[in-house]
Scaffold this active site. Structure first.
Site, PDB file in Angstrom:
ATOM      1  N   SER B 220      -3.707  10.375  -6.723  1.00  0.00           N
ATOM      2  CA  SER B 220      -2.873   9.863  -5.624  1.00  0.00           C
ATOM      3  C   SER B 220      -3.705   9.798  -4.348  1.00  0.00           C
ATOM      4  CB  SER B 220      -1.643  10.744  -5.433  1.00  0.00           C
ATOM      5  OG  SER B 220      -2.025  12.065  -5.130  1.00  0.00           O
ATOM      6  N   SER B 223      -1.387   6.672   1.524  1.00  0.00           N
ATOM      7  CA  SER B 223      -1.013   5.289   1.840  1.00  0.00           C
ATOM      8  C   SER B 223      -1.916   4.262   1.143  1.00  0.00           C
ATOM      9  CB  SER B 223      -1.040   5.072   3.350  1.00  0.00           C
ATOM     10  OG  SER B 223      -2.340   5.364   3.835  1.00  0.00           O
ATOM     11  N   GLY B 251       3.771  13.351  -3.101  1.00  0.00           N
ATOM     12  CA  GLY B 251       3.102  13.607  -4.380  1.00  0.00           C
ATOM     13  C   GLY B 251       4.105  14.048  -5.438  1.00  0.00           C
ATOM     14  N   ASP B 252       5.026  14.940  -5.055  1.00  0.00           N
ATOM     15  CA  ASP B 252       6.058  15.405  -5.993  1.00  0.00           C
ATOM     16  C   ASP B 252       6.959  14.245  -6.403  1.00  0.00           C
ATOM     17  OD1 ASP B 252       5.008  17.933  -5.528  1.00  0.00           O
ATOM     18  OD2 ASP B 252       6.489  18.397  -3.976  1.00  0.00           O
TER      19      ASP B 252
END
Lengths: 315, 315
Positions: B220, B223, B251-252
């Site tokens: 990840s 943006s 992220g979660d």
């Protein structure tokens, strides 16, 4: 029995973070949660001294359950009004050089129905209580005249009432002439709305308050002891030098000592000595609102009371 | 059903204190407590998306009760192992210019008996779960091989396992080759023990991990979207510009989207798009681990997936 009233109790969460600074993330193994609020500190000291004590006020949520369980474990009786909101947290972060950063939640809102239920409970509690102590701030929803109301009802039953609060809660409460108040110097300044520096100014301010019917005006002065006005008499209590470990809660501990002295019908000088001895014994401990009875007894022997001259400020 | 595993949950206590600084006392009316820990954020997003989700892990004390009640209110199934210690608090203080100061408690110690009880419960949970997600740190007492153990057991039953953690818990877990991992760039650097700057370096590192049997390595990039390695294929997912309100929990949320895509048998590209869409939708909300399904659906349409070239780093 002595009853302490804590209308806005808290769970005090204390964190030790050596290098604490704004904007970073810290992990800590050093933290603790304790039943807090000034009235609960007073109760804990009374209990540690060996006297029976009842705690009351408003309590709610998981924090409320935590407090009641901790009080019960410590053998402190409790009879609170259950509210729907969550009892507040007070966060204290201790960092290097004993710097303390605090965040206090405002606490839950109390409804007028819950206030009415408390007043009904209070009438029953008054029957069994010899001394009442009310400490700390008022939660949202509780009128600033609340302490006034509680003092008036206690007086009707002939029960002495100690009020330890500040700002408008103290100002309004004073209209009912509580038996004893214990401002520190800055609370006294706030109340009188003027700077108070010298011993003479302290005595003058305390005398002004006392002339409105407050039996004892006890001005706590930290390591300088206390100055007390009782009617036309003045006293100064001096404490021996001690190694201060944590002065937080010493004011509450002093109130506890005064309440015990009153409850046990001590003479004026001994009551004052016990108050100052409890406050000093608290400063000798790491914990807030903690004393050792042996330390109180040894301080009681070492505390000195002297009479001081009081001019009638209104004459 | 999707199951999220949170071995060290927390009550996240968030305070807004504009002029926060070390050494002062602050009173605030702006505070909230939410069920926290990365796995609970994942579960909340899955539920908000409209899918059934079960949460599990270790939980204790008043904070544990608070979390279970909040999960139940939100319609999130929960089946935790009760422990004797108190579930931890994570304190976040938001001050001006979105500065965030955090204090994380270490959390309670878990005993070997409680771990054994959890593993027994886990076997039953595995029967009913189609996708497993484990997120966050391990509490004290839980061995670093815990995620390894959970992944091996899931694989025996043919259930895909998403692991979102960091440090040694991730390193040990990787030995069992989970189905999917989702490191961010700094977690990837920590894992590979080398600085990773360019897109090429990200791809190379992800490919190295993937060659050890991890089906999907999703990196990840905030943006900048994400880079994904799946066997010999590489993907780059780009997101449209949005107004970021709070990126915490993105992220979660991305993990939640990936788990839903997997659960609903989406094709690879759609699964990746749903992950990135959920992460982006979370950044558009004030709350942590919060999404609006409408935003996810609109993002899903706007997210672009392109295939990228991947050289086999071991050849």
């Amino acid at each position: 029995m002595i009853t302490t009233i804590t209308l806005n109790p808290s769970v005090d969460r204390r964190y030790v973070v050596q290098d604490f600074q704004v904007g970073n993330l810290f992990r800590t193994h050093q933290f603790e949660a304790t039943a807090g609020g000034k009235g609960l500190n007073v109760a804990r000291v009374i209990k540690q001294f060996g006297e029976d004590v009842l705690t009351t006020g408003f309590i709610g949520g998981k924090n409320g359950e935590f407090i009641l369980e901790q009080l019960t474990e410590q053998g402190i009786k409790n009879d609170f009004i259950q509210i729907t909101g969550e009892t507040r947290n007070c966060i204290a972060i201790l960092s290097k050089d004993v710097v303390q950063t605090e965040i206090l939640e405002s606490g839950p809102k109390v409804t007028s129905e819950q206030i009415e239920l408390f007043l009904q409970k209070y009438e029953r509690i008054l029957q069994d209580s010899s001394v009442l102590v009310a400490s700390g701030s008022l939660p949202e929803g509780v009128p600033e005249s609340m302490y006034y109301e509680l003092i008036i009802r206690a007086k009707k039953k002939g029960k002495p009432f100690i009020l330890d609060t500040s700002g408008s809660a103290l100002r309004e409460g004073l209209n009912a002439s509580p038996f004893l108040i214990k401002p520190n110097k800055s609370e006294l300044e706030l109340l009188m709305n003027r700077p108070i520096e010298s011993e003479e100014e302290i005595i003058k301010a305390a005398k002004e308050i006392s002339q409105n019917g407050v039996e004892f005006v006890v001005v706590s002065l930290g390591s300088d002891g206390a100055i007390i006005i009782h009617k036309d008499l003045g006293y100064k209590v001096k404490i021996p030098k001690i190694e201060v470990k944590n002065p937080v809660g010493s004011g509450d501990s002093m109130v506890a000592g005064l309440a015990i002295g009153l409850y046990k019908n001590y003479g004026i000088e001994d009551m004052l000595k016990l108050g100052v001895a409890c406050g000093t014994a608290n400063a000798m401990e790491i914990g807030t609102g903690q004393i050792r009875k042996a330390n109180v007894e040894s301080m009681f022997k070492n505390v000195k009371v002297e009479k001081i001259k009081v001019l009638n400020s209104l004459k």
